[in-house]
Design a protein around this motif. Structure first.
Motif, PDB file in Angstrom:
ATOM      1  N   LEU A 180       0.797  -1.189  -0.318  1.00 30.34           N
ATOM      2  CA  LEU A 180      -0.182   0.037  -0.178  1.00 30.34           C
ATOM      3  C   LEU A 180       0.584   1.334   0.375  1.00 30.34           C
ATOM      4  N   THR A 181       2.317   1.313   0.467  1.00 30.24           N
ATOM      5  CA  THR A 181       2.290   2.474   0.715  1.00 30.24           C
ATOM      6  C   THR A 181       3.945   2.635  -0.548  1.00 30.24           C
ATOM      7  N   HIS A 182       4.437   1.771  -1.010  1.00 30.11           N
ATOM      8  CA  HIS A 182       5.607   1.960  -2.258  1.00 30.11           C
ATOM      9  C   HIS A 182       5.277   1.285  -3.550  1.00 30.11           C
ATOM     10  N   HIS A 183       3.794   1.062  -3.659  1.00 28.15           N
ATOM     11  CA  HIS A 183       3.699   0.693  -4.796  1.00 28.15           C
ATOM     12  C   HIS A 183       1.824   0.442  -5.272  1.00 28.15           C
ATOM     13  N   PRO A 184       1.835   1.879  -4.744  1.00 26.05           N
ATOM     14  CA  PRO A 184      -0.150   2.619  -5.462  1.00 26.05           C
ATOM     15  C   PRO A 184       0.017   1.941  -6.563  1.00 26.05           C
ATOM     16  N   GLU A 185       1.037   2.193  -7.521  1.00 26.57           N
ATOM     17  CA  GLU A 185       0.630   1.612  -8.989  1.00 26.57           C
ATOM     18  C   GLU A 185       0.107   0.174  -9.250  1.00 26.57           C
ATOM     19  N   LEU A 186       0.276  -0.042  -8.988  1.00 30.55           N
ATOM     20  CA  LEU A 186       0.186  -1.350  -8.700  1.00 30.55           C
ATOM     21  C   LEU A 186      -1.276  -1.679  -8.352  1.00 30.55           C
ATOM     22  N   LEU A 187      -1.879  -1.331  -7.616  1.00 35.11           N
ATOM     23  CA  LEU A 187      -3.442  -1.272  -7.437  1.00 35.11           C
ATOM     24  C   LEU A 187      -4.186  -0.940  -8.286  1.00 35.11           C
ATOM     25  N   ILE A 188      -3.776   0.410  -8.785  1.00 30.12           N
ATOM     26  CA  ILE A 188      -4.607   0.853  -9.805  1.00 30.12           C
ATOM     27  C   ILE A 188      -4.776  -0.167 -10.743  1.00 30.12           C
ATOM     28  N   CYS A 189      -3.633  -1.296 -11.827  1.00 29.28           N
ATOM     29  CA  CYS A 189      -3.357  -2.201 -12.687  1.00 29.28           C
ATOM     30  C   CYS A 189      -4.498  -2.831 -12.089  1.00 29.28           C
ATOM     31  N   ARG A 190      -4.259  -3.501 -10.458  1.00 28.66           N
ATOM     32  CA  ARG A 190      -5.026  -4.777 -10.516  1.00 28.66           C
ATOM     33  C   ARG A 190      -6.359  -4.248 -11.181  1.00 28.66           C
ATOM     34  N   TYR A 191      -7.030  -3.507 -10.674  1.00 34.22           N
ATOM     35  CA  TYR A 191      -8.356  -2.927 -11.061  1.00 34.22           C
ATOM     36  C   TYR A 191      -8.736  -2.828 -12.080  1.00 34.22           C
ATOM     37  N   GLU A 192      -7.689  -2.019 -12.887  1.00 33.40           N
ATOM     38  CA  GLU A 192      -8.037  -2.108 -14.695  1.00 33.40           C
ATOM     39  C   GLU A 192      -7.888  -3.511 -14.631  1.00 33.40           C
ATOM     40  N   LEU A 193      -7.088  -4.453 -14.517  1.00 35.58           N
ATOM     41  CA  LEU A 193      -7.404  -5.678 -15.385  1.00 35.58           C
ATOM     42  C   LEU A 193      -8.425  -6.439 -14.788  1.00 35.58           C
ATOM     43  N   LEU A 202     -10.157 -14.079   4.617  1.00 35.94           N
ATOM     44  CA  LEU A 202      -8.993 -13.107   3.978  1.00 35.94           C
ATOM     45  C   LEU A 202      -8.383 -12.102   3.385  1.00 35.94           C
ATOM     46  N   VAL A 203      -8.213 -13.001   1.982  1.00 33.65           N
ATOM     47  CA  VAL A 203      -8.399 -12.138   1.357  1.00 33.65           C
ATOM     48  C   VAL A 203      -9.271 -10.843   0.718  1.00 33.65           C
ATOM     49  N   ALA A 204     -11.064 -11.438   1.311  1.00 34.01           N
ATOM     50  CA  ALA A 204     -11.632 -10.340   1.302  1.00 34.01           C
ATOM     51  C   ALA A 204     -11.573  -9.418   2.256  1.00 34.01           C
ATOM     52  N   TRP A 205     -10.938  -9.486   3.231  1.00 33.11           N
ATOM     53  CA  TRP A 205     -11.069  -8.392   4.020  1.00 33.11           C
ATOM     54  C   TRP A 205      -8.927  -7.372   3.397  1.00 33.11           C
ATOM     55  N   CYS A 206      -8.598  -7.806   3.057  1.00 35.06           N
ATOM     56  CA  CYS A 206      -7.388  -7.451   2.361  1.00 35.06           C
ATOM     57  C   CYS A 206      -7.509  -6.172   1.094  1.00 35.06           C
ATOM     58  N   GLU A 207      -8.569  -7.426   0.549  1.00 36.76           N
ATOM     59  CA  GLU A 207      -8.529  -6.685  -0.664  1.00 36.76           C
ATOM     60  C   GLU A 207      -9.774  -5.182  -0.767  1.00 36.76           C
ATOM     61  N   GLY A 208     -10.664  -5.422   0.520  1.00 43.45           N
ATOM     62  CA  GLY A 208     -11.506  -4.200   0.832  1.00 43.45           C
ATOM     63  C   GLY A 208     -10.182  -2.631   0.777  1.00 43.45           C
ATOM     64  N   LEU A 209      -9.824  -3.754   2.402  1.00 41.14           N
ATOM     65  CA  LEU A 209      -8.919  -2.463   2.421  1.00 41.14           C
ATOM     66  C   LEU A 209      -7.783  -1.424   0.837  1.00 41.14           C
ATOM     67  N   MET A 210      -7.216  -2.832   0.493  1.00 45.12           N
ATOM     68  CA  MET A 210      -6.573  -2.702  -0.064  1.00 45.12           C
ATOM     69  C   MET A 210      -7.306  -1.007  -2.038  1.00 45.12           C
ATOM     70  N   PHE A 211      -8.517  -1.479  -2.035  1.00 43.37           N
ATOM     71  CA  PHE A 211      -9.984  -0.693  -2.979  1.00 43.37           C
ATOM     72  C   PHE A 211     -10.001   0.508  -2.429  1.00 43.37           C
ATOM     73  N   SER A 212     -10.079   0.427  -0.747  1.00 39.62           N
ATOM     74  CA  SER A 212     -10.219   1.651   0.133  1.00 39.62           C
ATOM     75  C   SER A 212      -9.123   2.541   0.046  1.00 39.62           C
ATOM     76  N   CYS A 213      -7.695   2.038   0.056  1.00 39.56           N
ATOM     77  CA  CYS A 213      -6.633   2.691  -0.328  1.00 39.56           C
ATOM     78  C   CYS A 213      -6.498   3.619  -1.741  1.00 39.56           C
ATOM     79  N   ALA A 214      -7.081   2.761  -2.785  1.00 39.89           N
ATOM     80  CA  ALA A 214      -6.569   3.186  -4.173  1.00 39.89           C
ATOM     81  C   ALA A 214      -7.564   4.178  -4.355  1.00 39.89           C
TER      82      ALA A 214
END
Length: 231
Positions: free
Chosen positions: A134-147, A191-203
């Motif tokens: 979350l801290t160092h690679h936010p651009e990968l999160l955007i790519c994840r959701y685009e794909l 566990l994955v769903a919790w992480c994914e929700g947090l990641m989307f909230s941050c992105a």
């Protein structure tokens, strides 16, 4: 001057350029020509590597998974029964590339409430990996959701996208099994769903770019895991 590369180095150059375009311009900005320009390669290079848009998307998904694995480092997570150091950080060897990914050797804040030593190490390892992402690679999160969104419109990409995701899900199932979960598949999915929700909230959610501290993530993972495992 065009960059001269061959083999796997050229493949990485092309797919890294594709990821950069996805993060900056979205799916519409991902074209063979744009990738050539971004990578500094002669026109037609990306088409030679990935003839169709589907093959380019699959190659990009594959590269995203490779880069995410270096940051999230599933192999870095300790199995229950391991130890944690005094900071609550997992006592395991750093994964290749972890130093470059922004690993924090001494995270700030108090450790999560104490549980079994192996469980504490697992919680600390999960928090470390997610905070690094979350801290160092936010651009990968955007790519994840685009794909991921593109995969909802392309069944053949959906199958490929899901297959690459197994490299993250399967280790979690094994960890939950080792931790004593009576339903490791279901608990890993939660566990994955919790992480994914947090990641989307941050992105892109209601509080974008508001990243929890590593200590806050340890608390969150601790509450989740102890609720599942009952200790």
């Amino acid at each position: 001057m065009a960059t001269r590369t061959t083999g796997s180095a050229r493949a990485e150059l092309i797919t890294d350029a594709a990821l950069a375009l996805l993060a900056e311009r979205g799916m519409r900005g991902l074209t063979h020509r744009a990738v050539d320009e971004r990578a500094g390669l002669p026109q037609g290079s990306t088409s030679n590597y990935a003839r169709t848009r589907q093959s380019l998307l699959e190659a990009t998904v594959r590269r995203l998974a490779e880069r995410e694995s270096r940051v999230l480092a599933p192999g870095e997570l300790p199995a229950p029964g391991g130890t944690a150091d005094k900071t609550g950080t997992a006592a395991s060897a750093p994964a290749p590339g972890a130093a470059d990914a922004g690993t924090t050797a001494n995270p700030s804040g108090p450790p999560a409430p104490s549980g079994p030593p192996g469980q504490d190490a697992l919680i600390a390892g999960l928090a470390l990996s997610l905070h690094r992402y979350l801290t160092h690679h936010p651009e990968l999160l955007i790519c994840r959701y685009e794909l991921a969104l593109e995969a909802t419109r392309r069944p053949e990409l959906r199958a490929f996208f899901d297959a690459t995701g197994r490299q993250f899900r399967e280790p979690l199932v094994a960890l939950m099994t080792a931790a004593g979960s009576p339903e490791p598949e279901r608990h890993a999915l939660s566990l994955v769903a919790w992480c994914e929700g947090l990641m989307f909230s941050c992105a892109a959610g209601s509080s974008p770019r508001s990243v929890p501290s590593e200590a806050e993530l340890r608390t969150g993972f601790g509450e989740l895991l102890r609720g599942m495992l009952g200790h």
